[in-house]
Design an enzyme around this catalytic site. Structure first.
Site, PDB file in Angstrom:
ATOM      1  N   VAL A  88       0.840  -1.206   0.000  1.00  0.00           N
ATOM      2  CA  VAL A  88       0.000   0.000   0.000  1.00  0.00           C
ATOM      3  C   VAL A  88       0.875   1.257   0.000  1.00  0.00           C
ATOM      4  CG1 VAL A  88      -1.918  -1.162   1.152  1.00  0.00           C
ATOM      5  CG2 VAL A  88      -0.137  -0.102   2.555  1.00  0.00           C
ATOM      6  N   HIS A 104      -4.689  -4.323  -2.186  1.00  0.00           N
ATOM      7  CA  HIS A 104      -5.052  -3.888  -0.826  1.00  0.00           C
ATOM      8  C   HIS A 104      -5.115  -2.373  -0.700  1.00  0.00           C
ATOM      9  CE1 HIS A 104      -3.365  -8.025   0.578  1.00  0.00           C
ATOM     10  NE2 HIS A 104      -4.588  -8.120   0.073  1.00  0.00           N
ATOM     11  N   ASN A 198      11.866 -15.113  -1.962  1.00  0.00           N
ATOM     12  CA  ASN A 198      11.499 -14.696  -0.611  1.00  0.00           C
ATOM     13  C   ASN A 198      12.652 -14.988   0.343  1.00  0.00           C
ATOM     14  OD1 ASN A 198       9.100 -13.488   0.751  1.00  0.00           O
ATOM     15  ND2 ASN A 198       9.402 -15.247   2.106  1.00  0.00           N
TER      16      ASN A 198
HETATM   17  C1  BV8 Z   1     -11.345 -11.049   2.427  1.00  0.00           C
HETATM   18  C2  BV8 Z   1      -3.652  -3.568   3.832  1.00  0.00           C
HETATM   19  C3  BV8 Z   1     -13.590 -11.663   1.988  1.00  0.00           C
HETATM   20  C4  BV8 Z   1      -3.834  -3.006   5.216  1.00  0.00           C
HETATM   21  C5  BV8 Z   1      -3.628  -6.004   4.138  1.00  0.00           C
HETATM   22  C6  BV8 Z   1     -11.744 -14.744   9.060  1.00  0.00           C
HETATM   23  C7  BV8 Z   1     -12.530 -13.602   8.968  1.00  0.00           C
HETATM   24  C8  BV8 Z   1     -12.403 -12.705   7.921  1.00  0.00           C
HETATM   25  C9  BV8 Z   1     -11.495 -12.948   6.916  1.00  0.00           C
HETATM   26  C10 BV8 Z   1     -10.719 -14.073   7.036  1.00  0.00           C
HETATM   27  C11 BV8 Z   1     -10.815 -14.965   8.076  1.00  0.00           C
HETATM   28  N1  BV8 Z   1      -9.917 -15.946   7.887  1.00  0.00           N
HETATM   29  C12 BV8 Z   1      -9.204 -15.705   6.762  1.00  0.00           C
HETATM   30  C13 BV8 Z   1      -9.708 -14.592   6.244  1.00  0.00           C
HETATM   31  C14 BV8 Z   1      -9.277 -13.958   5.041  1.00  0.00           C
HETATM   32  C15 BV8 Z   1      -8.272 -12.884   5.416  1.00  0.00           C
HETATM   33  C16 BV8 Z   1      -6.927 -13.561   5.576  1.00  0.00           C
HETATM   34  O1  BV8 Z   1      -6.353 -14.001   4.605  1.00  0.00           O
HETATM   35  N2  BV8 Z   1      -6.446 -13.665   6.814  1.00  0.00           N
HETATM   36  C17 BV8 Z   1      -5.160 -14.295   7.045  1.00  0.00           C
HETATM   37  C18 BV8 Z   1      -4.425 -13.559   8.155  1.00  0.00           C
HETATM   38  C19 BV8 Z   1      -5.399 -15.755   7.383  1.00  0.00           C
HETATM   39  N3  BV8 Z   1      -8.271 -11.997   4.289  1.00  0.00           N
HETATM   40  C20 BV8 Z   1      -9.079 -10.948   4.288  1.00  0.00           C
HETATM   41  O2  BV8 Z   1      -9.738 -10.563   5.243  1.00  0.00           O
HETATM   42  C21 BV8 Z   1      -9.142 -10.219   2.956  1.00  0.00           C
HETATM   43  N4  BV8 Z   1     -10.521 -10.010   2.600  1.00  0.00           N
HETATM   44  O3  BV8 Z   1     -11.023 -12.194   2.555  1.00  0.00           O
HETATM   45  O4  BV8 Z   1     -12.619 -10.632   2.089  1.00  0.00           O
HETATM   46  C22 BV8 Z   1     -14.161 -11.853   3.352  1.00  0.00           C
HETATM   47  C23 BV8 Z   1     -14.861 -10.811   3.916  1.00  0.00           C
HETATM   48  C24 BV8 Z   1     -15.456 -11.028   5.167  1.00  0.00           C
HETATM   49  C25 BV8 Z   1     -15.306 -12.262   5.835  1.00  0.00           C
HETATM   50  C26 BV8 Z   1     -14.559 -13.279   5.252  1.00  0.00           C
HETATM   51  C27 BV8 Z   1     -13.972 -13.088   4.009  1.00  0.00           C
HETATM   52  C28 BV8 Z   1      -8.459  -8.881   3.054  1.00  0.00           C
HETATM   53  C29 BV8 Z   1      -6.971  -9.082   3.300  1.00  0.00           C
HETATM   54  C30 BV8 Z   1      -6.250  -7.737   3.129  1.00  0.00           C
HETATM   55  C31 BV8 Z   1      -5.748  -7.236   4.470  1.00  0.00           C
HETATM   56  N5  BV8 Z   1      -4.936  -6.012   4.266  1.00  0.00           N
HETATM   57  N6  BV8 Z   1      -2.960  -4.862   3.883  1.00  0.00           N
HETATM   58  C32 BV8 Z   1      -2.533  -2.540   5.823  1.00  0.00           C
HETATM   59  O5  BV8 Z   1      -1.493  -2.554   5.142  1.00  0.00           O
HETATM   60  O6  BV8 Z   1      -2.557  -2.131   7.008  1.00  0.00           O
HETATM   61  S1  BV8 Z   1      -2.789  -7.453   4.239  1.00  0.00           S
HETATM   62  C33 BV8 Z   1      -1.177  -7.139   4.762  1.00  0.00           C
HETATM   63  O7  BV8 Z   1      -0.714  -8.291   5.400  1.00  0.00           O
HETATM   64  C34 BV8 Z   1      -0.236  -6.929   3.621  1.00  0.00           C
HETATM   65  O8  BV8 Z   1      -0.844  -6.244   2.550  1.00  0.00           O
HETATM   66  C35 BV8 Z   1       0.212  -8.314   3.233  1.00  0.00           C
HETATM   67  O9  BV8 Z   1      -0.542  -8.794   2.143  1.00  0.00           O
HETATM   68  C36 BV8 Z   1      -0.200  -9.156   4.419  1.00  0.00           C
HETATM   69  C37 BV8 Z   1       0.932  -9.901   5.037  1.00  0.00           C
HETATM   70  O10 BV8 Z   1       1.850  -8.885   5.622  1.00  0.00           O
HETATM   71  P1  BV8 Z   1       3.458  -9.192   5.738  1.00  0.00           P
HETATM   72  O11 BV8 Z   1       3.642 -10.582   6.235  1.00  0.00           O
HETATM   73  O12 BV8 Z   1       4.272  -8.110   6.292  1.00  0.00           O
HETATM   74  O13 BV8 Z   1       3.855  -9.120   4.345  1.00  0.00           O
HETATM   75  P2  BV8 Z   1       4.003 -10.284   3.539  1.00  0.00           P
HETATM   76  O14 BV8 Z   1       2.921 -11.265   3.640  1.00  0.00           O
HETATM   77  O15 BV8 Z   1       4.176  -9.689   2.243  1.00  0.00           O
HETATM   78  O16 BV8 Z   1       5.364 -11.011   4.219  1.00  0.00           O
HETATM   79  C38 BV8 Z   1       6.639 -10.444   4.138  1.00  0.00           C
HETATM   80  C39 BV8 Z   1       7.516 -11.553   3.557  1.00  0.00           C
HETATM   81  O17 BV8 Z   1       8.631 -10.962   2.963  1.00  0.00           O
HETATM   82  C40 BV8 Z   1       8.014 -12.510   4.620  1.00  0.00           C
HETATM   83  O18 BV8 Z   1       7.840 -13.847   4.186  1.00  0.00           O
HETATM   84  C41 BV8 Z   1       9.518 -12.176   4.733  1.00  0.00           C
HETATM   85  O19 BV8 Z   1      10.300 -13.324   4.965  1.00  0.00           O
HETATM   86  C42 BV8 Z   1       9.811 -11.650   3.358  1.00  0.00           C
HETATM   87  N7  BV8 Z   1      10.877 -10.665   3.283  1.00  0.00           N
HETATM   88  C43 BV8 Z   1      11.219  -9.732   4.200  1.00  0.00           C
HETATM   89  N8  BV8 Z   1      12.236  -8.977   3.703  1.00  0.00           N
HETATM   90  C44 BV8 Z   1      12.525  -9.462   2.464  1.00  0.00           C
HETATM   91  C45 BV8 Z   1      11.674 -10.532   2.191  1.00  0.00           C
HETATM   92  N9  BV8 Z   1      11.711 -11.220   1.044  1.00  0.00           N
HETATM   93  C46 BV8 Z   1      12.635 -10.837   0.128  1.00  0.00           C
HETATM   94  N10 BV8 Z   1      13.488  -9.818   0.314  1.00  0.00           N
HETATM   95  C47 BV8 Z   1      13.463  -9.120   1.465  1.00  0.00           C
HETATM   96  N11 BV8 Z   1      14.333  -8.099   1.627  1.00  0.00           N
END
Ligand code: BV8
Length: 230
Positions: A88, A104, A198
């Site tokens: 974002v 997102h 990653n």
């Molecule tokens: C949805 C914006 C339909 C905000 C983000 C129960 C109830 C409700 C929903 C759910 C539920 N159970 C599951 C869900 C679905 C839920 C979900 O997936 N939950 C997860 C936690 C299980 N998803 C949602 O709610 C989505 N909507 O499903 O709608 C719905 C509606 C109602 C009810 C049910 C379903 C919406 C998801 C979007 C959330 N918003 N961001 C903000 O930024 O504040 S998500 C946010 O976290 C990020 O955008 C990113 O996508 C995510 C993970 O964050 P990080 O871990 O930091 O980042 P990332 O994953 O990218 O990991 C970093 C990686 O990089 C690591 O692996 C690390 O090792 C690596 N790394 C680090 N440095 C380096 C590197 N790699 C290479 N080089 C480097 N230098």
């Protein structure tokens, strides 16, 4: 598709990193929800505004620039290149990427939580939290919170790109947040080859054709240079 790991080398903490200072006592997943905003709009908007100001001070890194280079090269060949991001922070756009699907949303687009009216962000901090809007409502960041639906247009574009690509590359994401994490599987099922770059293994590592562990800022520029110059 990129995740917060692509912006880590620009100084932007990922969700996995412990938050610093005032925010160290919070779990971001407790702040990035509509309930948190309803409960404490001042706290949540202050957190997002501080992130917005921090991101504006950070600069795109070599990973962002390599993806922009890849897009320009593909355009020159008349090939399709689509950048889907979970981030974002708008660093892809600042690095020169033209077509970015923001699954997102963005820290830099705020809107009235009541009317939906998009509001102008000041160059520096809003200052008052929650910010009020011209229509007398309360401003929220234009990001997708947990439990919120992703923007329809972004989902449609990502579905199309992932479902029709030859190669799907997942960079810097823990591959646990859905539906974003599902695009790699969609591409794989549609017959694409899949590559993960990653720093650490993820649930996708066992699915992809190739998994390269290391920093995106090192691997992506080398990968793109080798692909372009081969
Ligand atoms: C949805 C914006 C339909 C905000 C983000 C129960 C109830 C409700 C929903 C759910 C539920 N159970 C599951 C869900 C679905 C839920 C979900 O997936 N939950 C997860 C936690 C299980 N998803 C949602 O709610 C989505 N909507 O499903 O709608 C719905 C509606 C109602 C009810 C049910 C379903 C919406 C998801 C979007 C959330 N918003 N961001 C903000 O930024 O504040 S998500 C946010 O976290 C990020 O955008 C990113 O996508 C995510 C993970 O964050 P990080 O871990 O930091 O980042 P990332 O994953 O990218 O990991 C970093 C990686 O990089 C690591 O692996 C690390 O090792 C690596 N790394 C680090 N440095 C380096 C590197 N790699 C290479 N080089 C480097 N230098």
């Amino acid at each position: 598709m990129t995740g917060a790991g692509v912006s880590a080398e620009s100084g932007i903490p990922t969700f996995r990193d412990a938050l610093e200072g005032l925010w160290s006592r919070f779990d971001p997943q407790d702040l990035a929800t509509p309930d948190a905003f309803r409960r404490d709009p001042a706290l949540v908007t202050r957190w997002y505004d501080e992130r917005r100001i921090n991101c504006a001070k950070c600069r795109p890194n070599a990973a962002h620039k390599a993806l922009a280079r890849w897009e320009r090269h593909a355009a020159g060949l008349g090939a399709r290149f689509t950048l889907i991001t979970q981030n974002v922070d708008r660093l892809h756009q600042r690095a020169g990427s033209r077509r970015v699907i923001e699954l997102h949303g963005s820290l830099f687009e705020w809107r009235c939580a009541q009317s939906g009216e998009v509001i102008e962000c000041p160059p520096d901090a809003f200052g008052d939290y929650p910010p009020t809007t011209p229509s007398g409502g309360v401003a929220r960041p234009g990001v997708v919170w947990f439990g919120e639906m992703l923007p329809d247009d972004a989902v449609a574009a990502a579905d199309d790109a992932a479902g029709s690509c030859d190669l799907f590359v997942s960079v810097g994401t823990s591959a646990v947040v859905y539906p974003a994490a599902g695009y790699l599987h969609l591409a794989d099922a549609a017959g694409a080859r899949t590559l993960e770059i990653n720093r650490e293994p993820t649930p996708a590592s066992g699915v992809v054709n190739w998994s390269i562990q290391g920093n995106a800022g090192d691997i992506l520029p080398a990968f793109v240079a080798a692909a372009i110059e081969s």
